[in-house]
Scaffold this active site. Sequence first.
Site, mmCIF file in Angstrom:
data_model
loop_
_atom_site.group_PDB
_atom_site.id
_atom_site.type_symbol
_atom_site.label_atom_id
_atom_site.label_comp_id
_atom_site.label_asym_id
_atom_site.label_seq_id
_atom_site.Cartn_x
_atom_site.Cartn_y
_atom_site.Cartn_z
ATOM 1 N N ASP A 1 2.566 6.258 -2.425
ATOM 2 C CA ASP A 1 2.953 7.325 -1.482
ATOM 3 C C ASP A 1 3.653 8.355 -1.972
ATOM 4 O OD1 ASP A 1 1.641 5.717 0.532
ATOM 5 O OD2 ASP A 1 3.440 5.601 1.797
ATOM 6 N N HIS B 1 0.575 -1.147 0.099
ATOM 7 C CA HIS B 1 -0.010 0.196 0.104
ATOM 8 C C HIS B 1 0.907 1.115 -0.030
ATOM 9 C CE1 HIS B 1 -3.296 2.676 0.673
ATOM 10 N NE2 HIS B 1 -2.732 3.183 1.885
ATOM 11 N N CYS B 2 2.175 1.184 0.512
ATOM 12 C CA CYS B 2 3.016 2.083 0.465
ATOM 13 C C CYS B 2 3.778 2.787 -0.712
ATOM 14 C CB CYS B 2 3.736 2.179 1.950
ATOM 15 S SG CYS B 2 2.985 2.088 3.316
ATOM 16 N N ILE B 3 4.861 2.092 -0.868
ATOM 17 C CA ILE B 3 5.764 2.455 -1.898
ATOM 18 C C ILE B 3 5.312 2.733 -3.195
ATOM 19 C CG2 ILE B 3 8.155 1.822 -2.775
ATOM 20 C CD1 ILE B 3 8.713 0.250 -0.381
#
Length: 441
Positions: free
Chosen positions: A282, A277-279
């Site tokens: 974001d 979900h992040c890299i």
Amino acid sequence: MESVASDSQLLAKINDRCAVIGVVGLGYVGLPLAVEKAKAGYEVIGFDIQPGRVDMVNEGINYIGDVVDNDLVSMVESGRFRATVDYAEISRVDAVMICVPTPLDNYQQPDTSYVEASTTEITKYLHAGMLVVLESTTYPGTTEEVVRPIIEQSGLIIGKDVFLAFSPERVDPGNKVFRTKNTPKVVGGVTPECTKIAAQMYRHVLDGEVFEVSTPSVAEMEKILENTFRNINIALANEMAILCYKMGIDVWEVIEAAKTKPYGFMAFYPGPGLGGHCIPIDPFYLTWKAREYNYHTRLIELAGEINHYMPQFVIERLMKILNRYGKAVNQARICILGVAYKKDIDDYRESPVLEIIHELESYGADLQIHDPHIDTFSYKGKKYATLPWSQEMIQKADLVLITTDHTQFDKEAIATYARVIFDTRNALKDVPTIYADYEKL
């Protein structure tokens, strides 16, 4: 004087562990955080809009890999942790953490609707002497531009009556060393008093250092920097992999050689693309926000393009390998090992393997998919079931594609019984003998 009483009373409750703490969103971030707060001695109420999750928590059934099953059971049975869908219970809470998703929409713009909806519900039951902390990763300015105006509609004054801060989650699924409990925490409040109160709460819960910064925007930006740093360096590793392939050089050996330098180099590794979900997501928060300042984040966007290309690069390589044997992708039996975006976890959010599966199916490939951590998964409206491990699955495949380096894989058996292997993770690096036609990314 009333505001002084509000903050001193809240600090006293936090210090005495009499504060009731709420956690909104019981997913990969919220559930581990809620369990740790309960273990620290606080009464914790978890809030989630999914009744199924709430029921599982209240029955002591764990669904997040980074939570220890016995910890959840113990906290529920002790009465220190329970879950609900009823936001009215916010009225009992002294501090609440918002841990809801912050995805990108179809136009690669931040979707703050979950944050806004949660904050709106919290504000309905907001009371003096209460702390609100946003933990969801988002663009710099969200806390003060999105959350703060909603809270101020209550008429309570931030920094005097209620306290607002941002503290980015730092969850690394599958990490055996750093978990919620011992990972350092960054906290930035709207006012110094907000920062002090939020930091004090985390110090009573976590073993990791709590680092205070001057504003929520600094805390929001540092989280984006963390993941943008990784995004760009992984893109560099992926581009090196593409170039090394064209030049006939083993990129994995190159990286191992570079690692021998004791300074000025940090190893990042190529793969079939970015997941989680992040890299992959974001950095685009920052790209979107930068447009407000008439700035184009060229390096970030280029890194995104390279990482986004990797699933296609894997498919192109796979086609060339099959072509050596006079086989088309259409009707080729391909065994895909791994759906999760990283090793030893059950998380397939944004996994590049999903796109690889989708593309290969569109070409008519006969796919046999195995992942020891995932029984079923969905992508673009289609549901998939993974197959149990079998030697026959490996032996009958025209090509075995390793897309996740799970520890549970029987790598000796893969190296022994597969006819053709395309290893995108260098998963077989420690297997002494590989009998198959073997290629690495």
